[in-house]
Every structure is written in structure tokens, then in C-alpha cells.
Design a protein around this motif. Structure first.
Motif, short mmCIF file in Angstrom:
data_model
loop_
_atom_site.label_atom_id
_atom_site.label_comp_id
_atom_site.label_asym_id
_atom_site.label_seq_id
_atom_site.Cartn_x
_atom_site.Cartn_y
_atom_site.Cartn_z
N THR A 209 0.85 -1.20 0.00
CA THR A 209 0.00 0.00 0.00
C THR A 209 0.88 1.25 0.00
OG1 THR A 209 -1.64 -1.24 1.25
CG2 THR A 209 -1.91 1.15 1.20
N LEU A 210 1.93 1.22 0.82
CA LEU A 210 2.84 2.37 0.86
C LEU A 210 3.49 2.59 -0.50
CD1 LEU A 210 4.31 4.62 2.35
CD2 LEU A 210 5.94 2.94 3.23
N LEU A 211 3.90 1.50 -1.15
CA LEU A 211 4.52 1.64 -2.48
C LEU A 211 3.54 2.24 -3.49
CD1 LEU A 211 6.73 -1.55 -3.00
CD2 LEU A 211 7.39 0.71 -2.23
N LYS A 212 2.29 1.82 -3.41
CA LYS A 212 1.28 2.37 -4.33
C LYS A 212 1.03 3.84 -4.04
CE LYS A 212 -1.18 -1.51 -6.20
NZ LYS A 212 -2.48 -2.04 -6.58
N GLY B 95 9.61 4.38 -12.13
CA GLY B 95 9.42 3.04 -12.66
C GLY B 95 8.79 2.21 -11.55
N PHE B 96 7.67 1.58 -11.84
CA PHE B 96 6.97 0.82 -10.80
C PHE B 96 6.72 -0.60 -11.29
CE2 PHE B 96 3.06 -0.80 -8.88
CZ PHE B 96 3.28 -0.57 -7.53
N ALA B 97 7.12 -1.57 -10.49
CA ALA B 97 6.81 -2.96 -10.81
C ALA B 97 6.15 -3.58 -9.59
CB ALA B 97 8.08 -3.71 -11.17
N ILE C 224 10.53 1.70 -8.12
CA ILE C 224 9.74 1.19 -7.00
C ILE C 224 9.36 -0.26 -7.29
CG2 ILE C 224 7.63 1.54 -5.66
CD1 ILE C 224 7.72 4.50 -6.66
N LEU C 225 9.77 -1.16 -6.45
CA LEU C 225 9.57 -2.59 -6.71
C LEU C 225 8.87 -3.26 -5.54
CD1 LEU C 225 13.23 -3.31 -7.95
CD2 LEU C 225 11.25 -2.76 -9.38
N ASP C 226 7.80 -3.95 -5.86
CA ASP C 226 7.05 -4.67 -4.82
C ASP C 226 7.38 -6.16 -4.93
OD1 ASP C 226 5.33 -5.42 -2.87
OD2 ASP C 226 3.49 -4.94 -3.96
N GLU C 227 8.05 -6.67 -3.94
CA GLU C 227 8.45 -8.09 -3.90
C GLU C 227 9.07 -8.50 -5.24
OE1 GLU C 227 7.82 -10.01 -1.13
OE2 GLU C 227 6.13 -9.06 -0.10
N PRO C 228 10.15 -7.87 -5.66
CA PRO C 228 10.68 -8.10 -7.01
C PRO C 228 11.20 -9.51 -7.25
CG PRO C 228 12.22 -6.77 -5.74
CD PRO C 228 10.98 -6.91 -4.91
N ARG D 169 21.16 2.01 -9.20
CA ARG D 169 21.44 2.92 -8.08
C ARG D 169 22.65 3.82 -8.34
NH1 ARG D 169 24.55 -0.19 -3.26
NH2 ARG D 169 24.89 1.97 -2.66
N GLU D 170 23.39 3.53 -9.42
CA GLU D 170 24.52 4.41 -9.77
C GLU D 170 24.02 5.82 -10.08
OE1 GLU D 170 26.57 2.54 -13.01
OE2 GLU D 170 27.11 0.78 -11.79
N ASN D 171 22.85 5.91 -10.72
CA ASN D 171 22.31 7.23 -11.07
C ASN D 171 20.92 7.49 -10.51
OD1 ASN D 171 24.49 8.09 -12.82
ND2 ASN D 171 23.81 6.44 -14.15
N GLY D 172 20.41 6.56 -9.73
CA GLY D 172 19.06 6.73 -9.22
C GLY D 172 18.91 6.09 -7.86
N ALA D 173 17.66 5.83 -7.49
CA ALA D 173 17.39 5.22 -6.19
C ALA D 173 16.33 4.14 -6.35
CB ALA D 173 16.90 6.29 -5.23
N VAL D 174 16.28 3.26 -5.38
CA VAL D 174 15.32 2.15 -5.43
C VAL D 174 14.60 2.06 -4.08
CG1 VAL D 174 15.04 -0.33 -5.78
CG2 VAL D 174 16.88 0.87 -6.97
N ILE D 175 13.28 1.90 -4.14
CA ILE D 175 12.51 1.56 -2.94
C ILE D 175 11.85 0.22 -3.22
CG2 ILE D 175 10.68 2.21 -1.34
CD1 ILE D 175 11.04 5.11 -2.16
N LEU D 176 12.11 -0.75 -2.38
CA LEU D 176 11.50 -2.06 -2.63
C LEU D 176 10.88 -2.63 -1.37
CD1 LEU D 176 13.55 -4.72 -1.72
CD2 LEU D 176 14.96 -3.55 -3.35
N ALA D 177 9.81 -3.36 -1.57
CA ALA D 177 9.17 -4.06 -0.46
C ALA D 177 9.58 -5.52 -0.55
CB ALA D 177 7.66 -3.94 -0.56
N THR D 178 10.01 -6.07 0.52
CA THR D 178 10.45 -7.46 0.45
C THR D 178 10.34 -8.17 1.79
OG1 THR D 178 12.24 -8.91 -0.27
CG2 THR D 178 12.89 -6.92 0.91
#
Lengths: 183, 227
Positions: A43-46, A66-68, A134-138, A158-167
Motif C-alpha cells: 500500500t505504501l509503495l502504491k 518506474g513501478f513494478a 519502485i519494486l514490490d516483492e521483485p 542505483r549508480e544514477n538513481g534510487a530504489v525503494i523495494l518491499a520485500t
């Protein structure tokens, strides 16, 4: 700053899924959201990606994202290549190759396995050339090879960006730079 | 990697996606075609001994066009909701592009549907077309008007539990005046009424279509824009 959340909260009926969360994500960060099932990771990722409205608080993010998502649906009558074309990818084959899906480029996604779908969603997310991924349980539906692909793509991103993932997968925490436990 | 940011480019991408999906799973097309064929055959059998006059013919054809449109057109929007793919579109496209892409596709479908239905109806009922140009223009105007109403209402009811029922109910206030205008045009096409009235009705139908084009995008932005 790639992403910033200030006092965010989401309520369904009487129940607060999460509340008063504040954090920010810089370039080079891989933030892992952890917590038991139902703690509000997806829910937080959405909410972060703007697919769900927040009940309180605000977010700032760099577009495009980018969202998966685990429950993000694909068109059953379109192939992997057609999905990427729809998403405006200049070279769909290159994107498919990056997730080892070139062999199934012309197959409609109703014929894809769960793992193949997860890979295609990752390719679609990356095709937007996002600053924030943004990755949900990738890696939840992936085999060993698939997990390695995700790990490499995240490291590259992550060299040029950031990632938030739920896992909830312990191995995923190995490449996270920060962790936020939702309980 | 660059994104195609213009609304027109995005609208084309959605339209292209709709065409590809429809060609592979043409449920909407075939349900409309089956409805059309059944209806015109029934009317043809019923009026085998006596041709309907221009007024009655215009009324029957309008009803057939209206119901075939309302039964098949919302599918384009509501299926996105049912299969959960609207989120995918929202991640990539501006809400206006999604709306216009759907509207363009639905209008094209309705025009093909209307044209085929009209030809079949004329053939089965043995009607004479006195003003073919006006009749053709009336079909274009009717397609634009019905599509505008159905897509607008389809966008509003997405997410609702009884969306298939609601879209029909909600579009009725738009479709009833459209029906009156459509009857006026078709009646003249079949040889009754006055040309001035026909032109006013064509204008009204295009006006209804423009209403959908004008109201739709801000509505789509309010509903689908990612906050």
C-alpha cells in the motif's frame, strides 16, 4: 533528493494501515521496506507511486518513476514486445534482453509464467528511464537466475538513481542500503 | 530513454493498443455484430409484407444503433478496470491521453458498427435512401455523439460494483436527446421531414460529441491523475 515523504498515512475505514511516516531517498539509496504480511508495504509503495491517494501527508518525487508491482496486471492479449512498445521503449528487444526475456518477446503474456511476468514488469519499469525505481516483492516469484538479474539491475540503477523495494526475502536485504520496518 | 510526451502520440499509442487487443479478442465486435444481425433479421422478417415508412424506419434504426452501442462500447473502458490494467496505463500515460485514445477507438468502432447496421437494415427492410449524403453524415454524427456519452459515463463508473449496469443508466440522460436528434436526421435520409431540421439535428449530435471531448479530459484528470 529523489523522493521525500512527510507525515504520510493511509486509512481504510477505521483502520490506519500506516501513519506519520517521514523519510527521504537520495541517489544511490536502496531502501527496503520490510514487515509482516498486511503491514502496509504494498500500500505504501502504491501511495508513493501515486496509484493510491494518501489519507494524510505529502510526497515529492522525481518523475518519471518506474513501478513494478506484484499485483500490477498486464494485457493478456499483448506480447512482451508490444507492452514495451506501448510504454514507449525505443529498443524493446534490448529491454527484454536485460531481463532474459527476449526468447518470449512475441508470446502474449497470458502464456507467461508468474516469474516471466515479474521480469516483464521490471523491464517496463526500467524502460521509463526512471530516477526512482519502485519494486514490490521483485524476487518473490523468481528463480535463482531471475534473482541474480534483479540484483544486477538494481546495482546498476542505483549508480544514477534510487530504489525503494518491499520485500520479505532475506537475500534482498543484502543489497539494501537502508531498511524501514513497518511492523 | 525518451518518453513520447505529446498527448497526440500517447493517444495514438492507446488507440494502437486497443486495435491490437480487439483484433486478438474481438468479443466487443462480435457481440455488437450478433446483436445487429439478429435485430435487423427480426425486423426484416416482421416487415416482409410491408415496408416501414421513413419515420418508423428512422426510429427503429436509431434504437438498434443506440442499444448495440451501449451494449458493446463501454467494454473498452470497463475491461481495463476488471483486468486491473488501468494502473499500468496510469503509470505511463497522461489521463487525457487515456481518455482520448479510448474515445477515438470507441468512435471508430461505433462508426463501423453503425454503417454496417444501417446497410443491413436498408437491405433487409427494403428501404429507399433519398438523401444518402445526409444519412452518411448522420451516422458519423451519431457515432461521435454516442461514443462521447458512453466513454464519459464509462470513465465515471469505473471502480463501481455494478459498473456495467451503471454505465447504461448514467448515459441515458445523454442518449435520449441524442436519439431524438438521430431520428430527425435518419428520417430525412429516408425521405421525410425537412433539410433544415436534419442539419440542426446533425449539429446537435456533433455538439453532444464535442461535449464528451471537452468534459472528458478534466474528468479523466480528476479521476486518474497520480497525486
Amino acid at each position: 533528493m529523489v523522493f521525500k515523504a512527510e507525515g504520510v498515512g493511509k486509512q481504510y475505514g477505521e483502520r490506519w494501515i500506516f501513519r506519520s511516516l517521514s523519510f527521504q531517498v537520495e541517489t544511490g539509496t536502496v531502501l527496503a521496506l520490510t514487515g509482516r504480511n498486511g503491514s502496509g508495504k504494498s500500500t505504501l509503495l502504491k501511495c508513493i507511486s501515486g496509484l493510491l491517494p494518501l489519507t494524510e501527508g505529502s510526497v515529492e518525487r522525481e518523475e518519471p518513476i518506474g513501478f513494478a508491482g506484484l499485483d500490477l496486471a498486464l494485457y493478456p492479449t499483448l506480447s512482451g514486445r508490444e507492452h514495451l512498445k506501448l510504454f514507449g521503449a525505443v529498443d524493446p528487444d534490448k529491454e527484454l534482453e536485460a531481463v532474459s526475456l527476449l526468447h518470449a518477446a512475441d508470446l502474449v503474456t497470458s502464456g507467461y509464467s508468474t516469474g516471466m511476468r515479474a521480469r516483464l514488469k521490471l523491464a517496463l519499469a526500467l524502460s521509463q528511464n526512471p530516477k526512482l525505481l519502485i519494486l514490490d516483492e521483485p524476487t518473490a516469484a523468481l528463480d535463482v537466475e531471475g534473482r541474480k538479474i534483479v540484483e544486477n539491475l538494481i546495482a546498476k540503477h542505483r549508480e544514477n538513481g534510487a530504489v525503494i523495494l518491499a520485500t520479505n526475502v532475506q537475500e534482498d536485504l543484502g543489497y539494501a542500503t537502508h531498511e524501514l520496518n513497518l511492523g | 530513454m525518451p518518453r513520447t510526451n505529446s498527448i497526440w502520440a500517447e493517444t495514438q499509442a492507446i488507440f494502437q493498443k486497443e486495435i491490437t487487443s480487439e483484433l486478438r479478442n474481438s468479443t466487443g465486435f462480435w457481440s455488437a455484430a450478433l446483436f445487429a444481425l439478429t435485430t435487423v433479421s427480426a425486423i426484416g422478417f416482421a416487415s416482409a409484407r410491408e415496408k416501414p415508412g421513413p419515420e418508423l424506419a428512422a426510429g427503429i434504426l436509431t434504437a438498434v444503433l443506440l442499444f448495440s452501442g451501449v451494449s458493446s462500447l463501454p467494454r473498452s473502458l470497463l475491461v481495463e478496470d476488471e483486468q486491473g490494467t488501468l494502473e499500468l496505463l496510469r503509470l505511463r500515460f497522461e489521463p487525457e491521453s487515456i481518455y482520448y485514445g479510448k474515445l477515438l477507438f470507441v468512435t471508430a468502432m461505433q462508426f463501423i458498427n453503425s454503417f454496417v447496421l444501417c446497410m443491413l437494415y436498408i437491405a433487409f427492410a427494403g428501404l429507399s435512401v433519398v438523401h444518402p449524403g445526409i444519412l452518411a453524415l448522420g451516422l458519423v454524427a451519431e457515432s461521435v455523439a454516442i461514443s462521447g456519452a458512453v466513454v464519459l459515463c464509462g470513465a465515471v463508473v469505473m471502480g463501481a460494483t455494478s459498473r456495467w449496469l451503471l454505465v447504461g443508466v448514467l448515459s441515458m440522460p445523454f442518449l435520449l436527446p441524442q436519439s431524438a436528434a438521430c431520428i430527425g436526421v435518419l428520417r430525412y435520409g429516408f425521405g421525410a421531414g425537412f433539410s433544415e431540421t436534419a442539419w440542426i439535428n446533425i449539429g446537435s449530435l456533433f455538439g453532444f460529441g464535442l461535449l464528451g471531448i471537452a468534459i472528458g479530459p478534466p474528468l479523466a484528470r480528476a479521476l486518474w491523475k497520480r497525486p
